[in-house]
Design a protein around this motif. Structure first.
Motif, short mmCIF file in Angstrom:
data_model
loop_
_atom_site.label_atom_id
_atom_site.label_comp_id
_atom_site.label_asym_id
_atom_site.label_seq_id
_atom_site.Cartn_x
_atom_site.Cartn_y
_atom_site.Cartn_z
N PHE A 21 0.82 -1.21 0.00
CA PHE A 21 0.00 0.00 0.00
C PHE A 21 0.86 1.27 0.00
O PHE A 21 0.74 2.11 -0.89
CB PHE A 21 -0.95 -0.02 1.20
N PHE A 22 1.73 1.43 0.98
CA PHE A 22 2.54 2.64 1.07
C PHE A 22 3.60 2.73 -0.02
O PHE A 22 3.83 3.83 -0.54
CB PHE A 22 3.14 2.79 2.47
N ILE A 26 4.13 6.02 -2.44
CA ILE A 26 5.43 6.67 -2.61
C ILE A 26 5.84 6.67 -4.08
O ILE A 26 6.35 7.68 -4.59
CB ILE A 26 6.50 5.98 -1.73
N HIS A 27 5.62 5.58 -4.79
CA HIS A 27 5.96 5.51 -6.22
C HIS A 27 5.19 6.56 -7.01
O HIS A 27 5.76 7.22 -7.88
CB HIS A 27 5.70 4.11 -6.78
#
Length: 147
Positions: A21-22, A26-27
């Motif tokens: 998820f995170f 971030i991507h």
């Protein structure tokens, strides 16, 4: 009505993909920032190059080939030898310690312009102290396994 409300308040987690998820967030943030940089910095720069107002960096500039290729060879040898020496002394971090000492010393010699006694002694002391200090902090104080 109650079944609709309870379905709104219930949460189900897919544990096989929840760890992604995170990183996905971030991507996407990094991709957006990259696009923003391209639009605000690179596009105007390339337009100025096309008009002849600016030059592309690096292209056509002089390069110290000996130091450039020497650095590449030392980096490849550093990572390769760290594994080889690390296998000789498993789980001690001596591969990191000994190979880092040699790497720092050879890099200092590679980029040393004036070979004075003081410069050589400084390079040797730095090559011994810096990796030893890093090895001590990482391997002994924080108990991080090094190659």
């Amino acid at each position: 009505m109650e079944s609709g409300l309870s379905s709104l308040l219930s949460v189900s987690i897919d544990f096989e993909t929840s760890h992604l998820f995170f990183p996905r967030i971030i991507h996407w943030i990094l991709a957006g920032l990259f696009a923003l940089i391209l639009v605000t910095k690179v596009a105007p720069f390339m337009a100025a190059v096309k008009r002849g107002e600016r030059k592309l960096p690096i292209v056509g500039e002089a390069r110290d080939s000996f130091r450039f290729f020497g650095t590449l060879v030392l980096i490849v040898a550093y990572f390769y030898l760290m594994a080889v020496v690390g296998n000789m002394f498993p789980y001690t971090g001596y591969g990191f310690l000994f190979v880092s000492m040699g790497f720092v010393l050879l890099m200092a010699f590679l980029y040393m312009h004036e070979w004075t006694k003081k410069a050589v002694i400084t390079a040797v002391i730095t090559a011994i102290v810096a990796p030893s200090l890093a090895w001590f902090v990482l391997a002994k104080l924080f108990k991080i396994t090094l190659p």
